[in-house]
Design a protein around this motif. Sequence first.
Motif, PDB file in Angstrom:
ATOM      1  N   THR A 337       0.835  -1.210   0.000  1.00  0.00           N
ATOM      2  CA  THR A 337       0.000   0.000   0.000  1.00  0.00           C
ATOM      3  C   THR A 337       0.863   1.251   0.000  1.00  0.00           C
ATOM      4  OG1 THR A 337      -1.710  -1.199   1.227  1.00  0.00           O
ATOM      5  CG2 THR A 337      -1.844   1.204   1.214  1.00  0.00           C
ATOM      6  N   PHE A 338       1.923   1.236   0.814  1.00  0.00           N
ATOM      7  CA  PHE A 338       2.823   2.388   0.877  1.00  0.00           C
ATOM      8  C   PHE A 338       3.498   2.629  -0.468  1.00  0.00           C
ATOM      9  CE2 PHE A 338       7.114   4.085   1.691  1.00  0.00           C
ATOM     10  CZ  PHE A 338       6.775   5.296   2.284  1.00  0.00           C
ATOM     11  N   LEU A 339       3.953   1.569  -1.111  1.00  0.00           N
ATOM     12  CA  LEU A 339       4.593   1.720  -2.426  1.00  0.00           C
ATOM     13  C   LEU A 339       3.610   2.252  -3.459  1.00  0.00           C
ATOM     14  CD1 LEU A 339       6.773  -1.527  -2.599  1.00  0.00           C
ATOM     15  CD2 LEU A 339       7.534   0.817  -2.162  1.00  0.00           C
ATOM     16  N   ALA A 340       2.378   1.752  -3.406  1.00  0.00           N
ATOM     17  CA  ALA A 340       1.363   2.239  -4.351  1.00  0.00           C
ATOM     18  C   ALA A 340       1.074   3.716  -4.120  1.00  0.00           C
ATOM     19  CB  ALA A 340       0.080   1.419  -4.216  1.00  0.00           C
ATOM     20  N   PHE A 344       1.778   6.777  -6.735  1.00  0.00           N
ATOM     21  CA  PHE A 344       0.716   7.685  -7.179  1.00  0.00           C
ATOM     22  C   PHE A 344       1.009   9.125  -6.785  1.00  0.00           C
ATOM     23  CE2 PHE A 344      -3.233   9.932  -5.919  1.00  0.00           C
ATOM     24  CZ  PHE A 344      -3.713  10.176  -7.192  1.00  0.00           C
ATOM     25  N   TRP A 345       1.487   9.334  -5.559  1.00  0.00           N
ATOM     26  CA  TRP A 345       1.784  10.699  -5.128  1.00  0.00           C
ATOM     27  C   TRP A 345       2.903  11.309  -5.964  1.00  0.00           C
ATOM     28  CZ3 TRP A 345       1.745   9.298   0.790  1.00  0.00           C
ATOM     29  CH2 TRP A 345       0.425   9.185   1.212  1.00  0.00           C
ATOM     30  N   ILE A 389      -7.283  13.011  -3.576  1.00  0.00           N
ATOM     31  CA  ILE A 389      -8.024  12.496  -2.423  1.00  0.00           C
ATOM     32  C   ILE A 389      -8.689  11.167  -2.767  1.00  0.00           C
ATOM     33  CG2 ILE A 389      -9.772  13.021  -0.697  1.00  0.00           C
ATOM     34  CD1 ILE A 389      -7.377  14.887  -0.636  1.00  0.00           C
ATOM     35  N   TRP A 390      -9.403  11.126  -3.888  1.00  0.00           N
ATOM     36  CA  TRP A 390     -10.191   9.931  -4.211  1.00  0.00           C
ATOM     37  C   TRP A 390      -9.294   8.722  -4.461  1.00  0.00           C
ATOM     38  CZ3 TRP A 390     -14.307   9.457  -8.730  1.00  0.00           C
ATOM     39  CH2 TRP A 390     -15.038   8.286  -8.532  1.00  0.00           C
ATOM     40  N   ILE A 391      -8.261   8.884  -5.282  1.00  0.00           N
ATOM     41  CA  ILE A 391      -7.424   7.733  -5.612  1.00  0.00           C
ATOM     42  C   ILE A 391      -6.609   7.283  -4.399  1.00  0.00           C
ATOM     43  CG2 ILE A 391      -5.560   6.921  -7.108  1.00  0.00           C
ATOM     44  CD1 ILE A 391      -6.624   8.700  -9.293  1.00  0.00           C
ATOM     45  N   SER A 392      -6.179   8.222  -3.552  1.00  0.00           N
ATOM     46  CA  SER A 392      -5.477   7.830  -2.321  1.00  0.00           C
ATOM     47  C   SER A 392      -6.386   7.001  -1.428  1.00  0.00           C
ATOM     48  CB  SER A 392      -4.980   9.074  -1.581  1.00  0.00           C
ATOM     49  OG  SER A 392      -4.039   9.793  -2.355  1.00  0.00           O
ATOM     50  N   GLU A 393      -7.634   7.461  -1.256  1.00  0.00           N
ATOM     51  CA  GLU A 393      -8.586   6.689  -0.456  1.00  0.00           C
ATOM     52  C   GLU A 393      -8.909   5.351  -1.132  1.00  0.00           C
ATOM     53  OE1 GLU A 393      -9.748   7.287   2.498  1.00  0.00           O
ATOM     54  OE2 GLU A 393      -8.705   9.198   2.718  1.00  0.00           O
TER      55      GLU A 393
END
Length: 659
Positions: A337-340, A344-345, A389-393
Amino acid sequence: MGCCGSKEGSKRKWKPLEDRSCTDIPWLLIFVLFCVGMGLICGFAVATGAAARLVSGYDSYGNICGQKNTQVEGIEYSGLDQTKNKYVFFLDPCNLDIVNRRIKSVALCVSECPSTELKTLKEVQEFGKNNGSKLCSYQLEVSKYTTDPESSKLCPKIPVPPSKSIPLFHRCTPVDISCYANFAEALITFVSDNSVLHRLISGVMTSKEIIIGLCFLSLVLSMILMVIIRYISTVLVWILTALVVLGSIGATGVLWWLYVDHRKSLTDELPADQLKLSGDNVQALLVYAIAATVFTVILLLLMLIMRKRVALTIALFHVAGKVFIHLPLLVFQPFWTFLALIFFWSYWVMVLLFLGTTGDPVKNEQGFVEFKMSGPLQYMSWYHFVGLIWISEFILACQQMTVACAVVTYYFTRDKANLTLPILASVFRLLRYHIGTVAKGSFIITLVKIPRLILMYIHSQLKGKENACARCILKTCICCLWCLEKCLNCLNQNAYAATAINSTHFCTSARDALVILVENALRVAAINTVGDFVLFLGKVLIVCTTGFAGVLALNYQRDYTVWVFPLIIVCLFAFLVAHCFLSIFEMVVDVLFLCFAVDTKYNDGTPGKEYYMDKALMEFVENSKRAMKDRSRGGRPDSADGRELKPMLSKHPGYNITS
């Protein structure tokens, strides 16, 4: 396999581990279209030349460094051939307007960054003659650097600090960190004493090796704690409780000892600067010691109150520990999850930088060029922000759904030895059936989070300007939205577990999960209160151990500076790491409870309807029931404490469970 909403799929009986339908297909399509929009924004930013302006950089006249340029109407020094000048040089690199997010300094394209300090205009002139790199404005010839009366305005601020180019981005960046301290002074407005701020920043910079080492220590401690939970869950609760109690008492004693020791070392023989720094450290140690004492007293009182429930937690942790024994890759879910999120960020920031340099060239008040988007295109940044916001969530929700599917697979598999790649199977189930559900759940969180962030931004912009009533209303709205977001996060997590069990749509799953949580509120409270408290103790143990190691490490260098920033950074990182790892364990416990509720509804232990549950889980619930009855002895026998667990039951006629 039936599709979502098909009549054929709704008439079939539901069985454990058999996904009969894909859920929330419309939301999957909406999410895909939204992601396509994010990709179009990126393509637009690259296609309009923003990528070249971002990577190569451009001067104050709109010329992209390292290439030929076209004339910008109304700008005298635009359209220059900058093929040989590949680097962006700022006349005053430390003069940034942080509030308005722009550089006040004039930017030029140069062929080489000055690697050594240039103390006079004569040295700037010699640098230009020797390297062909003109560090003054284009209208000023190199031969006139020392004679022209306007040279003080058209040439860089003296002395010119040594600089080097940023890898991939051709900007001449000052090497001296004191320049970056000016950036921090602009960002940190609550510190009124600049000397204190300089000491804080220098303390962080000089102790960066220790900070990195302590952050790595917190990661190792979190992994060790997860291994302990996995293999010795039976004795974990008592060990963890004893370690936290002894550790808090010991850390408090050491802090008081360090305070007394440092106070004795304060003498008038020390230099004035060192005496002031030592005095600041003594004062900081006193604050730490008092805070640790208060924390230890509160912790001991909580332990006294919770002591009767600690024994009940052992059985629950034993069952959850078995899950990690059979599903060891669950431990690494935070890593993926952290790598993803990092991937993305990084993409999001890169596109944001592209958007910051795209648009049409416009002449500003100073006569320089700025690139601005006009018309509907200027709202792309808002679209991009919503995507953050949406893709992070969405990524976080995918982790929750993956864990839920894996635990459901484990629970409803009678022969645990036959489990084959359960994590990969859960990812497959997520991608094939439940992406729409995850997209819908994460969008609901986004709808609450965005207004809260907007209100927080408004509050920060109006700080000191609004009246007391407006400030109170803003803070109240922010607090209410924060509480709503937390409640929805909790409901979403249980809704994902219900979807993994029943294969129903998000709203149906959320309703079923809410019903079962409300009807079994006391049982949920008994499980979550003790379990969450023990996991909280685990986080406290990791943070306290890391912070204590930081105090001991910094104690060997008493001439450091103020300790506050290094310790705060380390403790925050330790808490975040511990929270990421232990939150996986908490998810497993919550999903196990929902699986147990379904199991007790449709199975009674008779032949053909054998229980799926582990005996330790049933023993835990029965012990919890007896303990709660003992506490309420003298009350009605038919009170809520004696009710059977209410399982989740979908209203759809086609869904029931068979063994």
